[in-house]
Design an enzyme around this catalytic site. Structure first.
Site, PDB file in Angstrom:
ATOM      1  N   ARG A  85       9.378  -1.402 -40.321  1.00  0.00           N
ATOM      2  CA  ARG A  85      10.367  -0.825 -41.264  1.00  0.00           C
ATOM      3  C   ARG A  85       9.823  -0.709 -42.679  1.00  0.00           C
ATOM      4  O   ARG A  85      10.235   0.181 -43.413  1.00  0.00           O
ATOM      5  CB  ARG A  85      11.653  -1.669 -41.270  1.00  0.00           C
ATOM      6  CG  ARG A  85      12.464  -1.488 -40.003  1.00  0.00           C
ATOM      7  CD  ARG A  85      13.808  -2.161 -40.088  1.00  0.00           C
ATOM      8  NE  ARG A  85      14.417  -2.206 -38.757  1.00  0.00           N
ATOM      9  CZ  ARG A  85      15.206  -3.165 -38.323  1.00  0.00           C
ATOM     10  NH1 ARG A  85      15.500  -4.187 -39.120  1.00  0.00           N
ATOM     11  NH2 ARG A  85      15.705  -3.130 -37.112  1.00  0.00           N
ATOM     12  N   GLN A 127      29.205 -10.637 -37.860  1.00  0.00           N
ATOM     13  CA  GLN A 127      28.366  -9.997 -36.851  1.00  0.00           C
ATOM     14  C   GLN A 127      28.561 -10.577 -35.440  1.00  0.00           C
ATOM     15  O   GLN A 127      28.565 -11.788 -35.246  1.00  0.00           O
ATOM     16  CB  GLN A 127      26.891 -10.110 -37.264  1.00  0.00           C
ATOM     17  CG  GLN A 127      26.631  -9.454 -38.604  1.00  0.00           C
ATOM     18  CD  GLN A 127      25.167  -9.300 -38.979  1.00  0.00           C
ATOM     19  OE1 GLN A 127      24.877  -9.189 -40.161  1.00  0.00           O
ATOM     20  NE2 GLN A 127      24.263  -9.285 -38.020  1.00  0.00           N
ATOM     21  N   LYS A 149      17.423  -8.309 -45.135  1.00  0.00           N
ATOM     22  CA  LYS A 149      17.431  -6.953 -44.544  1.00  0.00           C
ATOM     23  C   LYS A 149      18.622  -6.155 -45.055  1.00  0.00           C
ATOM     24  O   LYS A 149      18.515  -4.969 -45.378  1.00  0.00           O
ATOM     25  CB  LYS A 149      17.497  -7.035 -43.018  1.00  0.00           C
ATOM     26  CG  LYS A 149      16.222  -7.540 -42.370  1.00  0.00           C
ATOM     27  CD  LYS A 149      16.426  -7.692 -40.866  1.00  0.00           C
ATOM     28  CE  LYS A 149      15.210  -8.375 -40.250  1.00  0.00           C
ATOM     29  NZ  LYS A 149      15.456  -8.821 -38.886  1.00  0.00           N
ATOM     30  N   CYS A 194      21.005  -3.399 -37.734  1.00  0.00           N
ATOM     31  CA  CYS A 194      22.386  -3.059 -37.355  1.00  0.00           C
ATOM     32  C   CYS A 194      23.409  -3.480 -38.418  1.00  0.00           C
ATOM     33  O   CYS A 194      24.474  -2.882 -38.529  1.00  0.00           O
ATOM     34  CB  CYS A 194      22.730  -3.714 -36.030  1.00  0.00           C
ATOM     35  SG  CYS A 194      22.443  -5.477 -36.018  1.00  0.00           S
ATOM     36  N   SER A 248      26.180 -10.111 -29.603  1.00  0.00           N
ATOM     37  CA  SER A 248      25.193  -9.249 -28.923  1.00  0.00           C
ATOM     38  C   SER A 248      24.058  -8.880 -29.872  1.00  0.00           C
ATOM     39  O   SER A 248      22.964  -8.540 -29.430  1.00  0.00           O
ATOM     40  CB  SER A 248      25.861  -7.984 -28.361  1.00  0.00           C
ATOM     41  OG  SER A 248      26.486  -7.268 -29.398  1.00  0.00           O
ATOM     42  N   GLY A 249      24.290  -8.977 -31.187  1.00  0.00           N
ATOM     43  CA  GLY A 249      23.218  -8.733 -32.162  1.00  0.00           C
ATOM     44  C   GLY A 249      22.084  -9.739 -32.019  1.00  0.00           C
ATOM     45  O   GLY A 249      20.942  -9.458 -32.362  1.00  0.00           O
ATOM     46  N   VAL A 289      19.096  -4.604 -25.913  1.00  0.00           N
ATOM     47  CA  VAL A 289      18.986  -3.232 -26.444  1.00  0.00           C
ATOM     48  C   VAL A 289      18.352  -2.316 -25.397  1.00  0.00           C
ATOM     49  O   VAL A 289      18.776  -1.174 -25.206  1.00  0.00           O
ATOM     50  CB  VAL A 289      18.189  -3.232 -27.770  1.00  0.00           C
ATOM     51  CG1 VAL A 289      18.020  -1.814 -28.290  1.00  0.00           C
ATOM     52  CG2 VAL A 289      18.900  -4.083 -28.816  1.00  0.00           C
ATOM     53  N   HIS A 325      29.882  -5.081 -35.560  1.00  0.00           N
ATOM     54  CA  HIS A 325      29.647  -5.764 -36.841  1.00  0.00           C
ATOM     55  C   HIS A 325      30.623  -5.202 -37.878  1.00  0.00           C
ATOM     56  O   HIS A 325      30.599  -4.006 -38.199  1.00  0.00           O
ATOM     57  CB  HIS A 325      28.212  -5.525 -37.330  1.00  0.00           C
ATOM     58  CG  HIS A 325      27.151  -6.258 -36.545  1.00  0.00           C
ATOM     59  ND1 HIS A 325      27.425  -7.129 -35.520  1.00  0.00           N
ATOM     60  CD2 HIS A 325      25.792  -6.243 -36.669  1.00  0.00           C
ATOM     61  CE1 HIS A 325      26.290  -7.620 -35.035  1.00  0.00           C
ATOM     62  NE2 HIS A 325      25.286  -7.103 -35.709  1.00  0.00           N
TER      63      HIS A 325
HETATM   64  N1  LIG Z   1      19.764  -8.921 -36.416  1.00  0.00           N
HETATM   65  C1  LIG Z   1      20.997  -8.389 -35.975  1.00  0.00           C
HETATM   66  C2  LIG Z   1      20.802  -7.401 -34.882  1.00  0.00           C
HETATM   67  C3  LIG Z   1      20.779  -6.062 -35.477  1.00  0.00           C
HETATM   68  O1  LIG Z   1      19.859  -5.285 -35.320  1.00  0.00           O
HETATM   69  C4  LIG Z   1      21.958  -9.474 -35.543  1.00  0.00           C
HETATM   70  O2  LIG Z   1      21.484 -10.611 -35.422  1.00  0.00           O
HETATM   71  O3  LIG Z   1      23.140  -9.193 -35.353  1.00  0.00           O
END
Ligand SMILES: N[C@@H](CC=O)C(=O)O
Length: 361
Positions: free
Chosen positions: A118, A184, A213, A158, A187-188, A16, A251
């Site tokens: 958060r 997903q 989340k 994300c 890269s997350g 990031v 995603h």
């Molecule tokens: N935790 C997420 C990243 C998003 O912020 C992921 O693992 O894809």
């Protein structure tokens, strides 16, 4: 803007952090003056610190590559150099909470990609097109922290950035139940196919903490400010499953939804295509012109083809159709390291700047 605001990137070497650099090195409002990470990187040039790990499509910008890395915990020295910071660090939650609060107390606004703050009740968790009014809580947060300039604002996870805008756009029909399955990209998890070869030709049905989340964070975004706190909404109820798939970025979510007042499909499509919020009204530099685009083709959106819609800052939606258990089902997609991470945070900073919360010292 007369002169650019000086910005620091805390956590500049990770996936990031690298995205922040690719978005900020020629930003019209911001000038990157400080790069920080763990003590391991401190004292190295940025080029040395990310050697063999730079995973962006552009080369490391020349000026950035030559900058000397600082230790993220050197709050005093960094605070003297910057007007505000972005924070995307890989540490335990308690350490991150303390670090972000230390910057805020040193009168530095913090725009964070981390999850640590958060759920702090007076920290706004913002998708700028949806809940810009939550920025008002910053006055209460500054009172608690005893600061004049410093505060923390965060972006949500994300995984929620594709379906929450769609559900939000349809709020007048009173959505009651949302069932979502996310697909997903790697890269997350901060990975590429080189650093995570097990993901080639694979699907993993578990991402730690992600389902919670994905179910809970939207409720804070739809919450209300009451007595100097953001109180979460209670509807719609969301059930989420989050799956890691063999995609580099992006995603995708498959969603089923029911409403108290079921809309017509053509109304839904027209609402999605015309939805806009504060970033569009203020013409913020990173704002997508059209936030959501409905795609009519049966096989769209696709992760690889559509993730860069509006420079990775927009959401693509498709296949809105009747469902046997819920009113409708559909698919939607957003870029996880752009809108879902660094890009989303840059858009929050631009909103905070335009609204006078981030200023030059
Ligand atoms: N935790 C997420 C990243 C998003 O912020 C992921 O693992 O894809």
């Amino acid at each position: 803007m007369e002169s650019k605001l000086r910005v620091g990137i805390i956590g500049a070497t990770g996936m990031v952090g690298q995205r922040f650099i690719s978005l900020l090195h020629d930003h019209p409002w911001y000038d990157v003056v400080c790069l920080a990470a763990s003590p391991r990187s401190a004292g190295k040039s940025y080029n040395e610190a990310v050697k063999g790990r730079w995973a962006q499509s552009i080369e490391i910008p020349e000026k950035i590559g030559k900058m000397t890395m600082m230790d993220a915990s050197n709050v005093e020295e960094i605070s003297a150099m910057v007007d505000f910071v972005f924070c995307a660090v890989d540490m335990d939650k308690k350490t991150i909470r303390e670090l972000e609060e230390a910057y805020a107390k040193a009168e530095v606004p913090v725009v964070s990609n981390n999850s640590a703050n958060r759920w702090t009740e007076d920290v706004p968790m913002v998708i700028p097109e949806i809940n810009d009014e939550h920025l008002k809580i910053i006055d209460a947060q500054r009172k608690r922290l005893g600061t004049k300039r410093g505060f923390i604002a965060v972006k949500p996870n994300c995984s929620i950035q594709s379906y929450v805008p769609v559900v939000n756009a349809l709020k007048k029909y009173k959505p009651t139940k949302v069932n979502v399955c996310t697909y997903q990209a790697i890269s997350g998890a901060g990975k590429t196919f080189d650093s995570w070869p097990e993901m080639v030709d694979n699907v993993i049905p578990y991402i730690g903490g992600e389902e919670e989340k994905s179910e809970q964070e939207p409720m804070k975004i739809w919450g209300k400010i009451e007595n100097d706190k953001i109180v979460s909404a209670t509807e719609p109820v969301i059930s989420a499953q989050c799956i890691r798939v063999a995609a580099a970025d992006g995603h995708l979510a498959a969603v089923s939804i029911s409403f108290e007042e079921k809309p017509e499909v053509n109304e839904v499509i027209s609402i999605l295509n015309s939805y806009s919020g504060k970033p569009q009204e203020l013409k913020l530099p990173s704002a997508p012109k059209q936030f959501m685009k409905y795609m009519e083709e049966d096989n769209r959106p696709q992760t690889k083809i559509d993730r860069n819609y509006e420079n990775g800052m927009g959401v693509t939606v498709g296949r809105f159709r009747e469902d046997n258990l819920y009113d409708y089902k559909f698919v939607c997609l957003s870029h996880n390291t752009l809108r879902g991470a660094a890009g989303g945070a840059v858009l929050i900073a631009e909103l905070l700047t335009a609204e006078g919360y981030i200023t030059a010292k």
